[in-house]
Scaffold this motif. Structure first.
Motif, PDB file in Angstrom:
ATOM      1  N   UNK A 153       0.834  -1.206   0.000  1.00 54.58           N
ATOM      2  CA  UNK A 153       0.000   0.000   0.000  1.00 54.58           C
ATOM      3  C   UNK A 153       0.870   1.258   0.000  1.00 54.58           C
ATOM      4  N   UNK A 154       1.977   1.172   0.694  1.00 54.22           N
ATOM      5  CA  UNK A 154       2.813   2.367   0.841  1.00 54.22           C
ATOM      6  C   UNK A 154       3.586   2.760  -0.411  1.00 54.22           C
ATOM      7  N   UNK A 155       4.015   1.766  -1.164  1.00 55.73           N
ATOM      8  CA  UNK A 155       4.883   2.076  -2.305  1.00 55.73           C
ATOM      9  C   UNK A 155       4.278   3.111  -3.244  1.00 55.73           C
ATOM     10  N   UNK A 156       3.016   2.897  -3.676  1.00 57.71           N
ATOM     11  CA  UNK A 156       2.425   3.925  -4.552  1.00 57.71           C
ATOM     12  C   UNK A 156       2.292   5.289  -3.869  1.00 57.71           C
ATOM     13  N   UNK A 157       2.140   5.272  -2.544  1.00 55.96           N
ATOM     14  CA  UNK A 157       2.042   6.560  -1.837  1.00 55.96           C
ATOM     15  C   UNK A 157       3.382   7.291  -1.914  1.00 55.96           C
ATOM     16  N   UNK A 158       4.455   6.535  -1.775  1.00 56.40           N
ATOM     17  CA  UNK A 158       5.784   7.150  -1.869  1.00 56.40           C
ATOM     18  C   UNK A 158       5.987   7.765  -3.260  1.00 56.40           C
ATOM     19  N   UNK A 159       5.555   7.041  -4.269  1.00 55.25           N
ATOM     20  CA  UNK A 159       5.675   7.576  -5.632  1.00 55.25           C
ATOM     21  C   UNK A 159       4.832   8.843  -5.771  1.00 55.25           C
ATOM     22  N   UNK A 160       3.659   8.825  -5.163  1.00 57.54           N
ATOM     23  CA  UNK A 160       2.750   9.976  -5.235  1.00 57.54           C
ATOM     24  C   UNK A 160       3.361  11.193  -4.528  1.00 57.54           C
ATOM     25  N   UNK A 161       4.040  10.936  -3.424  1.00 60.34           N
ATOM     26  CA  UNK A 161       4.683  12.032  -2.693  1.00 60.34           C
ATOM     27  C   UNK A 161       5.733  12.698  -3.581  1.00 60.34           C
ATOM     28  N   UNK A 162       6.568  11.884  -4.215  1.00 56.62           N
ATOM     29  CA  UNK A 162       7.619  12.424  -5.079  1.00 56.62           C
ATOM     30  C   UNK A 162       7.029  13.229  -6.223  1.00 56.62           C
ATOM     31  N   UNK A 163       6.030  12.637  -6.869  1.00 58.21           N
ATOM     32  CA  UNK A 163       5.360  13.334  -7.981  1.00 58.21           C
ATOM     33  C   UNK A 163       4.723  14.620  -7.495  1.00 58.21           C
ATOM     34  N   UNK A 164       4.071  14.512  -6.330  1.00 56.55           N
ATOM     35  CA  UNK A 164       3.352  15.664  -5.773  1.00 56.55           C
ATOM     36  C   UNK A 164       4.276  16.855  -5.587  1.00 56.55           C
ATOM     37  N   UNK A 165       5.478  16.601  -5.039  1.00 57.06           N
ATOM     38  CA  UNK A 165       6.400  17.719  -4.825  1.00 57.06           C
ATOM     39  C   UNK A 165       6.844  18.324  -6.143  1.00 57.06           C
ATOM     40  N   UNK A 166       7.178  17.479  -7.103  1.00 60.95           N
ATOM     41  CA  UNK A 166       7.657  18.026  -8.379  1.00 60.95           C
ATOM     42  C   UNK A 166       6.561  18.839  -9.062  1.00 60.95           C
ATOM     43  N   UNK A 167       5.346  18.334  -9.004  1.00 57.90           N
ATOM     44  CA  UNK A 167       4.236  19.084  -9.619  1.00 57.90           C
ATOM     45  C   UNK A 167       4.002  20.417  -8.901  1.00 57.90           C
ATOM     46  N   UNK A 168       4.089  20.366  -7.597  1.00 59.30           N
ATOM     47  CA  UNK A 168       3.850  21.576  -6.806  1.00 59.30           C
ATOM     48  C   UNK A 168       4.865  22.655  -7.160  1.00 59.30           C
TER      49      UNK A 168
END
Ligand code: GLC
Length: 805
Positions: free
Chosen positions: A313-328
């Motif tokens: 469950x966590x792995x995709x969340x980690x990917x989302x965090x990374x993407x989220x920062x770059x998009x932000x």
């Protein structure tokens, strides 16, 4: 960023011994520390808007929810030398009995390989020892109050390994640090849900005022929970069980103990330690997860742990965090010849501002949790390029922390709403400052009509009225000769006693106010309020006259006068002879003649500019002066007392750019850039800004400190994009006014403005620096002024070409 730039970055990291401890990797998106014995903890502040953690390269740190001072979940002791306090993950080899930790601390077992990688939104420790390579990644869910640990264990040997995995943390569940820990500890209750393998904790007493029920008579409003994805074989809730009597985190007794007394409840020293067994096959790997969550109830907290603790469950969340920062961070991007500056401006300065200043309000040197009235307003300007509604929300939040007489809390705590009333004189004006920035950026004048209540008056009043009352109050607090009182300090907190009797005056505040009045006269004009516009213009003129009549010291501006009439920042002062802000803001706000402005900058260069940046004042005070305040109580050369106070040092760069002193711009930019500094001299993290760098009167000249929790990050971002690259929203339009340092032949910037996107490319044929705009093309057409007009098509992308001399 291309590989060439990456090489340049890494090269810079290696220069001056910078590579000894670590270097940027992944195109600057992460910093990899390979020697954990850094001169001071090099940390990451990992937050979402309401929850976060700090973690150092050694593994020390803690977790909070909503408020990093009032609602600290796990206990931590601020000790930057030992850095051994935190949440830890122990490993033990069941066969050999070898013990170590998944970060260097607390065991500090000799490792074969180590890396601590601080990235945007995560930190990963890689350790290789005893034939096991562990990777421990800590991050927070982007929208939930959950801290996640992803733990990968790889067996590099030929035989199967049986390991024990033992996470450990101490519960705090309240205000931190507690000066009375033995007392507050008495109220914590912890428990273990054996069925789900989840430990929980809360406190039945929270040290915040309860209006209804009196002193210390309220419960901590959260329950914390911790659990992992492996079956738990043993669990304890008591520190003594885990460490042993007079035991040590480096060698906890429980690691060698067969069975652990559980001791959860209300009578121990509350911690949680879990023991799980994991078999790692030969040449194979196993991944496990842990989650530390918070909820309003036990059910909610446990449900969050149960929902997020599995590695799948966590792995995709980690990917989302990374993407989220770059998009932000994506909307504003620069490319200059200085790769390390690009890394800072595109990634780390905005990350520092959002994660540590706006969301976490926390660093290793300071755990604030509060909103500083002036501080987070200034920081929120970072959102103007990225997501302007968030700046608007910050403005309205601060407006709601103003009293009906125009005064404001110096700071206040979210959660408890405790606020600090002071006689500080500038706080309230930052509301006007940032609102004007917002308007120049967005042209969204509807913000002025947003109705917000006052702290002591529930009737909502428009933002414009809040600002009007701030101005009116400052006007009431002015001296007979028309200069504003300094009160208990203006921007400089440490000038805390200069004007307690409301006679002492502030020159910097007068300059600041003069700039604001120009803006608000224009805002009044644009909103059809001619009378206010005229009033503010006349007030500004009177101020400018008073500043020039009284505050000119011959070669620079005086900084202030004390209640007893003695000046600060005058050639007649033995210490604190010249202050930086009274010079930089004289330039920035056009409050004096071109001759005097030039003299101000010359004086800054002569007296304040050092190889590590521009000092806030010189010479430093060498003993406490009661009539000035606590600035004089710092050791000479430290913080505001004669150090480089980076927040103000960024304003000096803007002033130098405004007067087109490109050589000085280049020098000050290089000085403030932490990348590639000699860590034995500089000490601090090379990827974020420090609050201060020691000045020449310190034996540690050039030492950085107070990292992360500093307003300089947002300001350096603003100064580079708006003053060095010179793309600046003004009332007339988007000003294109670069002042490139010598040697910069090219630079570019992408940024939104008023709903459109601008891709600005600038080129200087000579590269001598500071060249003026010779040609300006908007979508291929020459523009006849320095300003680009407000775009008529939102969503469009415009190409801007700038040829510089
Ligand atoms: C600290 C305060 C800030 C102040 C500055 C200068 O950073 O948080 O409000 O302006 O010091 O004294």
């Amino acid at each position: 960023m291309g590989t060439e730039q990456e090489e340049a970055l890494e090269g810079k990291g290696r220069g001056a011994a910078g590579g000894r401890y670590g270097r940027f990797v992944e195109d600057g998106r992460a910093f990899a520390i390979t020697d954990p014995r850094t001169p001071r903890p090099w940390v990451n502040v990992i937050s979402n808007p309401s929850f976060g953690l700090v973690v150092s390269q050694a593994g020390g740190g803690f977790t909070w929810v909503e408020n990093s001072q009032l609602a600290v979940i796990t206990r931590w002791e601020q000790d930057l030398i030992r850095d051994r306090s935190g949440k830890f993950l122990y490993l033990r080899d069941g066969d050999s009995g070898a013990e170590w930790s998944a970060a260097p601390a607390p065991v500090w077992a000799p490792w074969e390989e180590f890396e601590c990688r601080h990235g945007l939104g995560y930190t990963t420790f890689t350790m290789h020892l005893h034939g096991i390579r562990s990777r421990w990644t800590l991050f927070v869910h982007p929208g939930e109050p959950v801290e996640l640990w992803l733990v990968e264990l790889a067996n590099s040997g030929e035989r199967e390994r049986t390991l024990e995995l033992m996470p450990y943390l101490e519960w705090n569940c309240g205000v931190a640090p507690s000066p009375r820990r033995e007392f507050t500890k008495l109220f914590i209750e912890n428990d273990f849900d054996t069925q789900r393998g989840i430990a929980v904790a809360t406190s039945h007493m929270w040290e915040v005022p309860s209006e209804r029920w009196g002193h210390w008579n309220t419960s901590f409003p959260f329950v914390a929970a911790f659990g992992g994805s492996l079956p738990v074989t043993q669990a304890t809730g008591d520190k003594e069980v885990f460490l042993g009597r007079y035991g040590d985190l480096a060698r906890p007794a429980a690691l060698r103990r067969e069975s652990w007394p559980a001791r959860f409840g209300r009578h121990g020293d509350p911690v949680v330690a879990l023991r799980s067994r994991v078999v790692v096959p030969a040449r194979g790997a196993v991944t496990v997860g842990f989650a530390l969550a918070v909820g309003r109830t036990r059910e909610e907290a446990e449900a969050r742990v149960a929902a997020w603790r599995s590695p799948e469950v966590m792995r995709p969340v980690l990917a989302e965090v990374g993407r989220g920062w770059l998009e932000r961070l994506q909307p504003v991007q620069v490319a200059t010849p200085e790769a390390s500056l690009d890394t800072l401006v595109n990634l780390w300065l905005p990350y520092q501002t959002i994660s540590a200043r706006l969301w976490g309000r926390c660093g290793y040197y300071q755990q604030s949790g509060a909103f500083g009235f002036r501080d987070q307003l200034q920081d929120s300007q970072l959102w103007l390029g990225l997501d302007p509604p968030r700046c608007k929300a910050q403005i309205l939040l601060h407006a709601a922390h103003q009293f009906a007489d125009g005064s404001v809390y110096h700071w206040w705590h979210p959660l408890s709403e405790q606020g600090h009333v002071t006689r500080m004189s500038d706080d309230l004006l930052w509301l006007a400052y940032v609102t004007a920035s917002y308007l120049r950026e967005t042209r969204d004048f509807s913000i002025l009509d947003e109705a917000v209540p006052f702290l002591d008056d529930p009737h909502p009043a428009p933002l414009a009225e809040h600002v009007r009352r701030a101005f009116a109050r400052v006007r009431r607090r002015s001296s007979p000769r028309g200069l504003p009182f300094i009160g208990a300090g203006d921007w400089n907190d440490g000038l805390s006693a200069v004007g307690l009797e409301e006679r002492g005056e502030s020159v910097w505040l007068a300059q600041f106010l003069a700039g604001l009045l120009a803006d608000w006269a224009e805002i009044a004009r644009r909103t059809g309020d001619e009378a206010t516009g005229r009033d503010y213009r006349a007030w500004r003129e009177a101020l400018v006259t008073a500043i020039n009549a009284h505050a000119w010291d011959g070669e620079w501006f005086v900084r202030a006068w004390r209640d007893d009439g003695q000046p600060l920042g005058s050639r007649t002062c033995e210490r604190g002879t010249i202050y930086l802000n009274a010079q930089s803001w004289a330039v920035l706000n056009d409050v004096t003649s071109p001759e005097r402005a030039a003299a101000c900058l010359a004086a800054v260069k002569k007296h304040l500019v050092t190889e590590v940046g521009a000092l806030l004042l010189t010479p430093a005070y060498d003993r406490p002066v009661r009539e000035i305040g606590y600035i004089t109580r710092y050791a000479p050369g430290m913080r505001e007392n004669g150090g480089v106070y980076t927040h103000a040092a960024t304003w000096a760069i803007a002033a130098a750019a405004k007067l087109r002193d490109a050589e000085l711009v280049g020098r000050l930019l290089a000085a403030i850039n932490p990348v590639g500094k000699d860590p034995e001299q500089y000490w601090a993290e090379p990827y974020v800004l420090p609050g201060n760098v020691d000045g020449p009167e310190s034996p540690h000249f050039g030492r950085g400190g107070w990292t992360w929790y500093t307003g300089s990050a947002a300001w350096l971002h603003r100064v580079v994009t708006q003053w060095v690259l010179g793309v600046r929203p003004e009332w007339e339009g988007l000003r294109i006014d670069p002042c490139l340092p010598p040697g910069w032949r090219r630079a570019s910037l992408v940024r939104p403005w008023c709903g459109a996107v601008y891709r600005v490319d600038m080129e200087s044929a000579t590269g001598v620096g500071g060249g003026a705009v010779e040609a300006l093309l908007l979508d291929g057409e020459p523009v006849g002024s320095p300003w680009l007009p407000v775009p008529d098509r939102p969503g469009a992308t415009h190409r801007v070409q700038v040829r510089l001399g």
